[in-house]
Design a protein around this motif. Structure first.
Motif, PDB file in Angstrom:
ATOM      1  N   ARG A 134       3.671   1.641  -1.510  1.00  0.00           N
ATOM      2  CA  ARG A 134       4.228   1.842  -2.844  1.00  0.00           C
ATOM      3  C   ARG A 134       3.152   2.110  -3.906  1.00  0.00           C
ATOM      4  N   ARG A 135       1.923   1.938  -3.546  1.00  0.00           N
ATOM      5  CA  ARG A 135       0.833   1.988  -4.512  1.00  0.00           C
ATOM      6  C   ARG A 135       0.525   3.414  -4.965  1.00  0.00           C
ATOM      7  N   ARG A 136       0.296   3.584  -6.249  1.00  0.00           N
ATOM      8  CA  ARG A 136      -0.169   4.857  -6.784  1.00  0.00           C
ATOM      9  C   ARG A 136      -1.687   4.873  -6.715  1.00  0.00           C
ATOM     10  N   LEU A 137      -2.243   5.945  -6.174  1.00  0.00           N
ATOM     11  CA  LEU A 137      -3.679   5.990  -5.930  1.00  0.00           C
ATOM     12  C   LEU A 137      -4.452   6.621  -7.068  1.00  0.00           C
ATOM     13  N   GLY A 138      -3.863   7.554  -7.781  1.00  0.00           N
ATOM     14  CA  GLY A 138      -4.588   8.271  -8.814  1.00  0.00           C
ATOM     15  C   GLY A 138      -5.324   9.474  -8.238  1.00  0.00           C
ATOM     16  N   ASN A 139      -6.021  10.204  -9.098  1.00  0.00           N
ATOM     17  CA  ASN A 139      -6.785  11.382  -8.691  1.00  0.00           C
ATOM     18  C   ASN A 139      -8.174  10.938  -8.246  1.00  0.00           C
ATOM     19  N   LYS A 180      -4.952   1.203  -9.491  1.00  0.00           N
ATOM     20  CA  LYS A 180      -4.939   2.654  -9.402  1.00  0.00           C
ATOM     21  C   LYS A 180      -6.266   3.181  -9.935  1.00  0.00           C
ATOM     22  N   GLU A 201      -8.255   5.447 -12.156  1.00  0.00           N
ATOM     23  CA  GLU A 201      -8.045   6.267 -13.349  1.00  0.00           C
ATOM     24  C   GLU A 201      -9.217   7.236 -13.492  1.00  0.00           C
ATOM     25  N   GLN A 226       0.818  -1.209   0.000  1.00  0.00           N
ATOM     26  CA  GLN A 226       0.000   0.000   0.000  1.00  0.00           C
ATOM     27  C   GLN A 226       0.852   1.259   0.000  1.00  0.00           C
TER      28      GLN A 226
END
Length: 410
Positions: free
Chosen positions: A71-76, A369, A371, A69
């Motif tokens: 390292r995870r990219r969450l996005g907008n 992520k 999108e 978690q």
């Protein structure tokens, strides 16, 4: 072998046979009569520890999950708490005069059932000196008494009903009262960022209240994603055959699940908070034989509650789904299934299949992520329609994840 030895051997054999028969009857009893309870915690799906550190016992699933978690990219992300009704408890877990501490929507709530059977929801913390009324609080009538100094608060409006050591109760002494509603085996709370009152209510599903119907069982998943992504699956038709096509046992050559679906939002003034999904499912064996057809009408009611009416080969099944934000990116998902009593053995098979299939979704949600501007083709147009429909549950003051990040461990 002497007579005593022979008698002992026969007795042992009879004991083994009796134990086997008892075990068989126990399994049959469990399968036919005991409701299913399939529960998966946040770190149980998709966070399997691997590597030398795990083999030496130095890494737990929770540690692997936290690292993934981080390292995870969450996005907008959209706002994290939509406006609407959300299930905070299952009715069966709250007896008369019982109180539960529930953390949802970034809030700590005291959910209690009065002596008359009515459910009430108040802020958990007493405004006097901050005692948690849900931890050791006592229910009297329709009031909840704080365990710290015995201040008592009315469940109907949150006003302080008594201060045992004071001659007068201050007029302004109150705790926040939350609008609640109980139906279909769930206790719901109303959340609105602008403080607006409820504009719609979940309605009773009459069939599950019939004496000829039974409770089949439940599952519960804790999922790491944004709440909007879970019901979005209904409009994402293409994912059905990709994620849910392979057979439940992983033997694609033996069986396949075939899916077709159509999603539509409500368009009338009184049902714009709803959407419908029509779903057809069949199992195909050996690439030729198609069996066990199920036609599903799913009614999405608000941002976090869905009613599934299933027309199966053998009879009707109803499944209810609640999706409740615990934290900005932690959702609690519960499914409860009901059917006519004669159909329980088959419905349990359907519920087990639903557990397996939903776990495949969880595996994706726990790592994806969000999108906000997805690359869609023409066949994905229902996803765009879904997102426009879902946006009605956000308002000007709906909290954003960036705000939550400052105050919570994310």
């Amino acid at each position: 072998m002497d007579a005593m030895g022979a008698l002992g051997a026969v007795s042992a054999s009879l004991w083994v046979q009796g134990a086997a028969v008892a075990a068989l009857f126990g399994l049959v009893y469990y399968y036919l009569l005991m409701p299913v309870d399939w529960t998966k915690d946040l770190c149980d799906v998709g966070f399997e520890p691997t590597g030398r550190g795990w083999r030496k016992g130095f890494r737990t699933r929770a540690a692997v999950m936290r690292e993934a978690q981080r390292r995870r990219r969450l996005g907008n992300l959209p706002p994290v708490y939509p406006n609407g009704w959300f299930a905070v408890l299952e009715s069966s877990s709250l007896p008369r005069s019982g109180v539960e501490h529930v953390t949802v929507l970034g809030q700590n709530l005291a959910v209690f059932r009065g002596e008359t059977g009515t459910v009430h929801i108040l802020d958990a913390y007493c405004p006097h000196l901050g005692g948690n009324m849900a931890e050791g609080g006592v229910v009297h009538g329709d009031c909840l008494r704080c365990p710290f100094h015995d201040w008592s608060f009315n469940g109907h409006d949150g006003k302080c009903a008594s201060v045992p050591y004071s001659q007068k109760v201050p007029d302004f002494a109150r705790v926040k009262h939350w609008e609640s509603f109980e139906t279909n085996g769930f206790v719901f709370v109303w959340h609105h960022a602008e403080g607006e009152p409820p504009s719609w209510w979940p309605q009773p599903v009459l069939s599950i209240m019939d004496a000829g119907w039974a409770f089949v069982g439940r599952n519960e998943f804790t999922v790491s994603c944004h709440i909007q992504e879970i019901p979005e699956n209904g409009a994402d038709v293409a994912h059905l055959n990709a994620v849910h096509g392979p057979g439940m046992m992983g033997l694609s050559a033996l069986s396949q699940h075939l899916w077709s679906a159509q999603w539509n939002p409500g368009t009338e003034p009184d049902n714009q908070h709803t959407a419908e999904l029509y779903l057809d499912h069949e199992m195909e064996f050996f690439g030729k034989l198609r069996l066990l057809k199920i036609s599903v009408r799913a009614n999405q009611i608000g941002p976090g509650y869905v009613e599934f009416a299933m027309d199966t080969t053998f009879g009707p099944i109803v499944m209810l789904q609640s999706v409740t934000p615990v934290e900005p990116l932690v959702q609690k998902v519960v499914h409860r299934m009901h059917c006519p009593r004669y159909l329980v053995p088959y419905a349990k098979f359907v519920l087990y299949g639903e557990c397996v299939m939903f776990e495949r979704d969880v595996l994706v949600w726990n790592h994806k992520k969000f999108e906000d501007k997805p690359l869609l083709v023409k066949e994905d147009r229902q996803i765009a329609r879904y997102r426009r429909w879902y946006s009605q549950f956000y308002s000007e003051n709906s909290p954003k994840h960036s705000f939550q990040r400052e105050t919570m461990e994310w």
